[in-house]
Design a protein around this motif. Structure first.
Motif, PDB file in Angstrom:
ATOM      1  N   UNK A 144     -16.564  -4.978  19.016  1.00  0.00           N
ATOM      2  CA  UNK A 144     -17.818  -5.089  18.903  1.00  0.00           C
ATOM      3  C   UNK A 144     -19.029  -4.343  18.639  1.00  0.00           C
ATOM      4  N   UNK A 145     -19.964  -4.309  18.383  1.00  0.00           N
ATOM      5  CA  UNK A 145     -21.109  -3.466  18.965  1.00  0.00           C
ATOM      6  C   UNK A 145     -22.012  -3.591  20.168  1.00  0.00           C
ATOM      7  N   UNK A 146     -22.666  -2.995  20.696  1.00  0.00           N
ATOM      8  CA  UNK A 146     -23.548  -3.500  21.913  1.00  0.00           C
ATOM      9  C   UNK A 146     -25.006  -3.121  21.417  1.00  0.00           C
ATOM     10  N   UNK A 147     -25.927  -4.142  21.025  1.00  0.00           N
ATOM     11  CA  UNK A 147     -27.392  -3.857  21.210  1.00  0.00           C
ATOM     12  C   UNK A 147     -28.005  -3.878  22.065  1.00  0.00           C
ATOM     13  N   UNK A 148     -28.934  -2.803  22.465  1.00  0.00           N
ATOM     14  CA  UNK A 148     -29.593  -3.439  23.484  1.00  0.00           C
ATOM     15  C   UNK A 148     -28.773  -3.578  24.338  1.00  0.00           C
ATOM     16  N   UNK A 149     -28.098  -2.894  24.646  1.00  0.00           N
ATOM     17  CA  UNK A 149     -26.599  -3.404  26.011  1.00  0.00           C
ATOM     18  C   UNK A 149     -26.121  -4.705  26.140  1.00  0.00           C
ATOM     19  N   UNK A 150     -26.243  -5.718  25.103  1.00  0.00           N
ATOM     20  CA  UNK A 150     -25.802  -6.716  24.808  1.00  0.00           C
ATOM     21  C   UNK A 150     -24.616  -6.790  23.913  1.00  0.00           C
ATOM     22  N   UNK A 151     -23.548  -7.306  23.964  1.00  0.00           N
ATOM     23  CA  UNK A 151     -22.370  -7.302  23.373  1.00  0.00           C
ATOM     24  C   UNK A 151     -22.190  -8.807  21.402  1.00  0.00           C
ATOM     25  N   UNK A 152     -22.146  -7.678  20.324  1.00  0.00           N
ATOM     26  CA  UNK A 152     -22.285  -8.935  19.717  1.00  0.00           C
ATOM     27  C   UNK A 152     -20.712  -8.434  18.376  1.00  0.00           C
ATOM     28  N   UNK A 153     -19.933  -9.798  18.604  1.00  0.00           N
ATOM     29  CA  UNK A 153     -18.390  -9.903  18.002  1.00  0.00           C
ATOM     30  C   UNK A 153     -19.383  -9.420  16.208  1.00  0.00           C
ATOM     31  N   UNK A 154     -18.331  -8.352  16.242  1.00  0.00           N
ATOM     32  CA  UNK A 154     -18.016  -7.996  15.044  1.00  0.00           C
ATOM     33  C   UNK A 154     -16.959  -8.513  14.501  1.00  0.00           C
ATOM     34  N   UNK A 155     -15.704  -8.611  14.914  1.00  0.00           N
ATOM     35  CA  UNK A 155     -14.146  -9.615  14.332  1.00  0.00           C
ATOM     36  C   UNK A 155     -13.719  -9.066  15.456  1.00  0.00           C
ATOM     37  N   UNK A 156     -12.266 -10.406  15.020  1.00  0.00           N
ATOM     38  CA  UNK A 156     -11.000 -10.533  16.465  1.00  0.00           C
ATOM     39  C   UNK A 156     -10.182 -10.678  16.124  1.00  0.00           C
ATOM     40  N   UNK A 157      -8.819 -10.796  16.542  1.00  0.00           N
ATOM     41  CA  UNK A 157      -7.450 -11.173  15.230  1.00  0.00           C
ATOM     42  C   UNK A 157      -6.445 -11.734  16.909  1.00  0.00           C
ATOM     43  N   UNK A 158      -6.056 -11.652  17.186  1.00  0.00           N
ATOM     44  CA  UNK A 158      -4.974 -12.933  17.239  1.00  0.00           C
ATOM     45  C   UNK A 158      -3.633 -12.417  17.051  1.00  0.00           C
ATOM     46  N   UNK A 159      -2.578 -12.016  17.309  1.00  0.00           N
ATOM     47  CA  UNK A 159      -1.287 -11.306  17.377  1.00  0.00           C
ATOM     48  C   UNK A 159      -0.567 -12.274  17.793  1.00  0.00           C
ATOM     49  N   UNK A 160       0.222 -12.768  16.881  1.00  0.00           N
ATOM     50  CA  UNK A 160       1.744 -13.394  17.857  1.00  0.00           C
ATOM     51  C   UNK A 160       2.555 -12.402  18.518  1.00  0.00           C
ATOM     52  N   UNK A 161       1.948 -11.633  19.115  1.00  0.00           N
ATOM     53  CA  UNK A 161       3.043 -11.220  20.190  1.00  0.00           C
ATOM     54  C   UNK A 161       2.655 -10.342  21.332  1.00  0.00           C
ATOM     55  N   UNK A 162       3.305 -11.283  22.263  1.00  0.00           N
ATOM     56  CA  UNK A 162       3.263 -10.886  23.995  1.00  0.00           C
ATOM     57  C   UNK A 162       3.942 -10.766  25.082  1.00  0.00           C
ATOM     58  N   UNK A 163       4.296  -9.757  25.903  1.00  0.00           N
ATOM     59  CA  UNK A 163       5.355  -9.843  26.655  1.00  0.00           C
ATOM     60  C   UNK A 163       6.315 -10.777  26.559  1.00  0.00           C
TER      61      UNK A 163
END
Length: 316
Positions: A144-163
């Protein structure tokens, strides 16, 4: 009265709340480790035992919702149901036996709701943020980047590895240092492309990144760092976990067997077999992006749902 239900690979979680100015006030809550995704790595189907455990937990949720007079609710399922070949049949059974209609959401929607839930903990003065959630069947990361305190999504990823799936692959009692290192490398390998296309490491080196984590792994480590005699959400949520302390705790836990880990008040028997895999995922994240400290969020998808339901109720 509002309700948000999050059915994950490992946990079934419910929050019941009333809308209020600027958000909501929690009235009741429920959380149970159901291990819905147990065995999913091998079979790609939900086992009868896991489905039965989950239905029993959902019956408790239904009872709480009825007792509290819930009028608006949203129930979602994540990675286990996204992957399981028999999940539609399972959700039909859930609706038949409990009356709860559950929607399977995408990894992108899961990340969006989690971000909505945790964003109040972000520091508006730090321009970039890396937010992650270590789940049972996957790990979600948001840049994310925070613009005037508000989060804006830049990129995201879901990796198929969990506990859960890492534990099923590498063991749950004593995990060897070699297997632990293999888990760390497996996660880091998937993170590499996400890092390079967003130049996250460069931003971290420039001191422009804050890190926020939501999962049983990070809340457990935070509780251990504080020396809590038992887990206390009010103390953990919003607290800070130092990178060096977290790595030291992870090494200590790695040196113990299942019983030794279970003896830790903030681990317990329900998480004793899963916490090592969680530590490996966290170490991979922190190994690639060495932000000195991590903000801890004992909140996520449910809170994101409630913020949206409360906003909609005020708009009616």
């Amino acid at each position: 009265m509002l309700a948000a239900l999050d059915l994950g690979t490992n946990n079934c979680r419910l929050l019941i709340a009333k809308p209020c100015h600027g958000g909501f006030r929690v009235i009741d809550a429920f959380s149970r480790i159901v291990r819905l995704g147990e065995g999913l790595t091998r079979s790609n189907t939900l086992s009868d035992e896991a489905m039965t455990r989950t239905v029993q937990a959902l019956k408790v949720c239904r009872s709480k919702m009825e007792r509290r007079g819930v009028s608006v609710a949203r129930a979602v399922a994540t990675e286990a149901c996204r992957r399981a070949g028999n999940c539609n049949e399972f959700l039909d059974r859930v609706e038949s036996e409990t009356g709860i209609s559950i929607e399977i959401i995408t990894a992108g929607e899961e990340a969006r709701l989690a971000l909505a839930g945790v964003s109040p903990l972000l520091d508006p003065k730090v321009p970039k943020a890396l937010v992650f959630d270590i789940g049972g069947g996957s790990t979600e990361l948001v840049w994310l980047e925070l613009l005037r305190g508000k989060p804006r999504l830049i990129d995201q990823i879901s990796i198929p590895l969990g506990v859960v799936n890492l534990t099923e692959t590498y063991g749950s009692d004593r995990v060897s240092p070699d297997d632990y290192a293999t888990m760390v490398r497996a996660v880091d390998h998937v993170l590499e492309g996400f890092d390079q296309r967003n130049r996250i490491a460069e931003a971290v080196a420039a001191g422009k990144v804050q890190m926020l984590g939501a999962s049983g792994t990070v809340t457990t480590l935070a509780g251990i760092q504080m020396g809590l005699p038992r887990y206390d959400r009010s103390k953990v949520d919003g607290s800070w976990l130092e990178r060096k302390h977290a790595l030291d705790i992870s090494r200590t836990l790695l040196g113990l067997d299942y019983e030794g880990r279970a003896a830790h008040a903030c681990v317990g028997r329900d998480r004793a077999d899963l916490v090592i895999a969680g530590c490996a995922i966290l170490e991979a994240i922190w190994g690639r992006w060495a932000v000195p400290s991590l903000r801890i969020a004992d909140r996520g998808v449910r809170e994101g749902i409630l913020f949206e339901l409360a906003a909609a109720s005020r708009g009616r």
